[in-house]
Design an enzyme around this catalytic site. Structure first.
Site, PDB file in Angstrom:
ATOM      1  N   ASP A   9     -13.354   0.747  -0.766  1.00 37.81           N
ATOM      2  CA  ASP A   9     -13.744   2.118  -0.422  1.00 37.81           C
ATOM      3  C   ASP A   9     -15.275   2.143  -0.425  1.00 37.81           C
ATOM      4  O   ASP A   9     -15.935   1.086  -0.533  1.00 37.81           O
ATOM      5  CB  ASP A   9     -13.099   3.146  -1.369  1.00 37.81           C
ATOM      6  CG  ASP A   9     -13.673   3.090  -2.785  1.00 37.81           C
ATOM      7  OD1 ASP A   9     -14.484   2.182  -3.081  1.00 37.81           O
ATOM      8  OD2 ASP A   9     -13.319   3.960  -3.590  1.00 37.81           O
ATOM      9  N   CYS A  66     -13.463  -1.355  -5.408  1.00 39.93           N
ATOM     10  CA  CYS A  66     -13.818   0.063  -5.443  1.00 39.93           C
ATOM     11  C   CYS A  66     -14.903   0.229  -6.497  1.00 39.93           C
ATOM     12  O   CYS A  66     -15.538  -0.761  -6.882  1.00 39.93           O
ATOM     13  CB  CYS A  66     -12.597   0.957  -5.666  1.00 39.93           C
ATOM     14  SG  CYS A  66     -11.726   0.762  -7.229  1.00 39.93           S
ATOM     15  N   THR A  68     -14.669   1.051  -9.709  1.00 37.69           N
ATOM     16  CA  THR A  68     -14.273   0.418 -10.973  1.00 37.69           C
ATOM     17  C   THR A  68     -13.326  -0.767 -10.788  1.00 37.69           C
ATOM     18  O   THR A  68     -13.167  -1.566 -11.714  1.00 37.69           O
ATOM     19  CB  THR A  68     -13.527   1.442 -11.858  1.00 37.69           C
ATOM     20  OG1 THR A  68     -12.369   1.887 -11.135  1.00 37.69           O
ATOM     21  CG2 THR A  68     -14.418   2.626 -12.210  1.00 37.69           C
ATOM     22  N   HIS A  99      -1.178 -17.891 -14.966  1.00 42.22           N
ATOM     23  CA  HIS A  99       0.026 -17.333 -15.600  1.00 42.22           C
ATOM     24  C   HIS A  99       0.711 -16.239 -14.780  1.00 42.22           C
ATOM     25  O   HIS A  99       1.914 -16.052 -14.917  1.00 42.22           O
ATOM     26  CB  HIS A  99      -0.328 -16.760 -16.983  1.00 42.22           C
ATOM     27  CG  HIS A  99      -0.617 -17.825 -18.000  1.00 42.22           C
ATOM     28  ND1 HIS A  99      -0.734 -17.565 -19.343  1.00 42.22           N
ATOM     29  CD2 HIS A  99      -0.822 -19.164 -17.859  1.00 42.22           C
ATOM     30  CE1 HIS A  99      -0.976 -18.701 -19.995  1.00 42.22           C
ATOM     31  NE2 HIS A  99      -1.059 -19.683 -19.113  1.00 42.22           N
ATOM     32  N   HIS A 134       6.152 -19.464 -16.465  1.00 43.53           N
ATOM     33  CA  HIS A 134       5.464 -18.280 -15.912  1.00 43.53           C
ATOM     34  C   HIS A 134       6.165 -17.772 -14.654  1.00 43.53           C
ATOM     35  O   HIS A 134       6.155 -16.581 -14.378  1.00 43.53           O
ATOM     36  CB  HIS A 134       3.994 -18.614 -15.626  1.00 43.53           C
ATOM     37  CG  HIS A 134       3.283 -19.094 -16.849  1.00 43.53           C
ATOM     38  ND1 HIS A 134       3.114 -18.298 -17.958  1.00 43.53           N
ATOM     39  CD2 HIS A 134       2.736 -20.294 -17.155  1.00 43.53           C
ATOM     40  CE1 HIS A 134       2.484 -18.986 -18.891  1.00 43.53           C
ATOM     41  NE2 HIS A 134       2.238 -20.207 -18.436  1.00 43.53           N
TER      42      HIS A 134
HETATM   43  C1  RB5 Z   1     -14.877   6.672  -5.919  1.00 47.78           C
HETATM   44  O1  RB5 Z   1     -15.840   7.546  -6.397  1.00 47.78           O
HETATM   45  C2  RB5 Z   1     -14.167   6.007  -7.091  1.00 47.78           C
HETATM   46  O2  RB5 Z   1     -13.328   6.933  -7.705  1.00 47.78           O
HETATM   47  C3  RB5 Z   1     -13.398   4.802  -6.614  1.00 47.78           C
HETATM   48  O3  RB5 Z   1     -14.268   3.920  -5.986  1.00 47.78           O
HETATM   49  C4  RB5 Z   1     -12.686   3.996  -7.684  1.00 47.78           C
HETATM   50  O4  RB5 Z   1     -13.554   3.645  -8.710  1.00 47.78           O
HETATM   51  C5  RB5 Z   1     -11.417   4.514  -8.174  1.00 47.78           C
HETATM   52  O5  RB5 Z   1     -10.778   3.952  -9.058  1.00 47.78           O
END
Ligand code: RB5
Length: 141
Positions: A9, A66, A68, A99, A134
């Site tokens: 994203d 993304c 996180t 694993h 596994h």
């Molecule tokens: C976008 O702001 C953020 O929410 C997305 O990139 C991601 O981290 C979601 O888990």
């Protein structure tokens, strides 16, 4: 040659491009499923594009980025046969291949710097699944 499909994203767009540039220097075949700019967009749509293909093609691996890495992993793991691993360190990247036979790697641009992220990518791509006990456990999922 390993085929890798990759998507992000807006929150993972810059790291995704760094990963693509890095992979272009290797033998891997890389396909970019978007997004293609930093305009705000919805990560589940990009997780779906990659997870859907990986789910049906055991020879293809996916990378999702993304902010996180967490949203991408939650979304991707809803697809059959997908084992998406959110990694922030190289030990986890190695172990999840050995694993869990992880087939999608999820990274967070706002968490993991590019240097470490590229090491995680390299280790994840170059570590084999151990099989054996596994495999039995994966079949239980
Ligand atoms: C976008 O702001 C953020 O929410 C997305 O990139 C991601 O981290 C979601 O888990």
């Amino acid at each position: 040659m390993q085929k890798i499909i990759i998507a992000s994203d807006h929150g993972g767009y810059n790291l995704k491009n760094q990963i693509i540039n890095h992979l272009k220097e290797t033998d891997a075949e890389v396909e970019d499923y978007g997004c293609y700019n930093t305009e705000s967009c919805d990560y589940p749509l990009y997780a779906q594009k990659v997870a859907d293909v990986v789910s049906k093609n055991p020879d293809i691996k996916g990378i999702l980025v993304c902010g996180t890495g967490i949203g991408m992993s939650i979304a991707a793991n809803r697809y059959k046969n997908v084992r998406a691993s959110h990694c922030t360190d190289t030990f986890s990247a190695r172990m999840t291949r050995m694993h869990n036979d992880s087939n999608i790697l999820c990274l967070g641009e706002r968490i993991t710097g590019a240097g470490l992220a590229l090491d995680i990518v390299d280790i994840w791509l170059n570590t084999a699944f151990e099989g054996g006990r596994h495999k039995k456990r994966i079949d239980m999922i």
